[in-house]
Design an enzyme around this catalytic site. Sequence first.
Site, mmCIF file in Angstrom:
data_model
loop_
_atom_site.group_PDB
_atom_site.id
_atom_site.type_symbol
_atom_site.label_atom_id
_atom_site.label_comp_id
_atom_site.label_asym_id
_atom_site.label_seq_id
_atom_site.Cartn_x
_atom_site.Cartn_y
_atom_site.Cartn_z
ATOM 1 N N HIS A 62 0.889 -1.173 0.000
ATOM 2 C CA HIS A 62 0.000 0.000 0.000
ATOM 3 C C HIS A 62 0.919 1.213 0.000
ATOM 4 C CE1 HIS A 62 -3.591 2.325 1.835
ATOM 5 N NE2 HIS A 62 -2.617 3.201 1.648
ATOM 6 N N ASP A 117 -10.202 -4.566 -2.925
ATOM 7 C CA ASP A 117 -9.881 -3.919 -1.647
ATOM 8 C C ASP A 117 -11.158 -3.790 -0.808
ATOM 9 O OD1 ASP A 117 -8.410 -2.772 0.384
ATOM 10 O OD2 ASP A 117 -8.283 -0.797 -0.524
#
Length: 447
Positions: free
Chosen positions: A179, A311
Site C-alpha cells: 500500500h 480492496d
Amino acid sequence: MKKVLIKNAKIVNEGKIREADVFIEDGIIVEIAESISAKSPNVNIFDAEGTHLLPGLIDDQVHFREPGLTHKETIEMGSRAAVAGGITSFIEMPNTIPQTTTIERLEEKFRIAEKSSYANYSFMFGGTNDNLEEILKVDPKTTAALKLFLGSSTGNMLVDDEKVLENIFSKSPLMICAHCEDEDTIRKNTEEYVAKYGDDIPIECHPKIRSEEACYKSSSRAVALAKKTGARLHVFHLSTAKELSLFTNKKPLKDKKITAEVCIHHLWFNDSDYAKKGTFIKWNPAVKTEADQKALLQGVIDDYIDVIATDHAPHTKQEKKNVYTKAPSGGPLVQHALPAMLQFHHQGKISLEKIVEKMCHNPAILFDIKDRGYIREGYKADLVLVDLNAPWAVQPDNIAYKCGWSPFEGTTFKSRVTHTFVNGNLVYRNFKHQPFANVAERLSFDR
C-alpha cells in the site's frame, strides 16, 4: 456434487470465447468438448444456454475483518458475499485485531476460514518495523504474500523505517504487496486542512490530502527499492495516472518482477461523486479525478496494470457517517465487482476476455496459485455463469454484506451472476446461497 455437467455455455477463457460443454467430477474439470453426454444417471446437469461461463474470480485484496472487527465483517459473511459476485478465491489482509504478524496469528485465521469460508482462501502475512524474524519463518508454498503498509490506513501497520524496509525487500521469502502513500505528505496535508476546517473537513478535500504527490512519491520509492534489491513487488490499488509511468506492459506476465493492481472503486468513481456519496466513497488511496479514472482503465487495457481487485474493506453505516477525520476509509465491494466490470463491457470499454485475464488468469499467475484461474482440464472447477442480459438493481434486500450497505446502492446493472461453483459445488444460484457445505479449500502455491 460429485458429478456436474454444464452444457451449451459460451466459455470465456485464455483470450477466446467458444461454445462448449464442461464435465466435472470430484471438484475437477475432467473434460471440455463441443458436446458431452451424461455418462451416468447421477450427474447434475446445468443448461447454460444464453449465458457465459467464466473461471472463478480470484480477488487478491480483501479485508474480512476477522478476528477483532467482526461487527463490520467476518470471513463467513465476506466470503458469502464474494461468491454472490463470482469470486471463488480470496486473499485476505493482515490488519485485523490482533494483526497477522506472527505465524501463530496467521494459522489462527486459516483455522477460522477452514470452518466458515464459502470461497477458497489464503492470507497475507503482515510486515512491521520489528518482525523480520517472523517474516523469514513464513512458508511461501502455503502463504500468499507479504503485505506492507507504506502509508497508514485502517489498523495502522505503517512501516516507515528505511533500513527496515530495505532489509525486508532484500530478505523476504515472499512476494511483497504494498500500500503506497507517503506518510509525511499526508500528515502535512492533514494538518493544513484541520487548521482550516477542524474535524469536519469537506470530503471533496480527501484526494487533496491523500494526494497524487503522496501516491507517486511512495510508489516510486517502492519500485526503486525493488529494483535495487531484486525483490518481487506488487503495488496495490493504483489511483493516479502518474503512477502508470512506473510500470511496464512487457510480456509475458510471469517474467515481470514489478506489477500493479487497480481496484473497482478507482475505475468506477471520480471526485465528482463525492458530492452525492460523501464519506461512503472515502477510500485510501482516495478516488481522484476523471482524468485519473480514465487513465487507469486504459492502463488495464494496455497491460501496464496487471490485476483488477476490490480492496473490499467494510465499515458500518454509522462509522462511515462520522465527520471526515473520524470516518474510516474503505467500503464493501466483493459482491458487485464483476457486475461493475461487465457494465464497462456493455459500454464498449473492455472486452470479456480482458476482464477474465485481469480478474482470473493474472492473479493466478502472479501469486503462483495452483490449478485455479482457468477453465482447463485437470484444474479445480471454480466456475461462474453470468447472464449479460438480466438487469437488476442493487437494493438493501439483495445486499449480502454484513455491514448492510453498498456504494452501488441504487445502481442498475445489466448483467448478473446466475451460478457460482466452488470446487465443483454449486454455492450460489440466482440471488440465493446454497446451504453451507464447507467445500472451500486453502489455496496452494506452485513455488
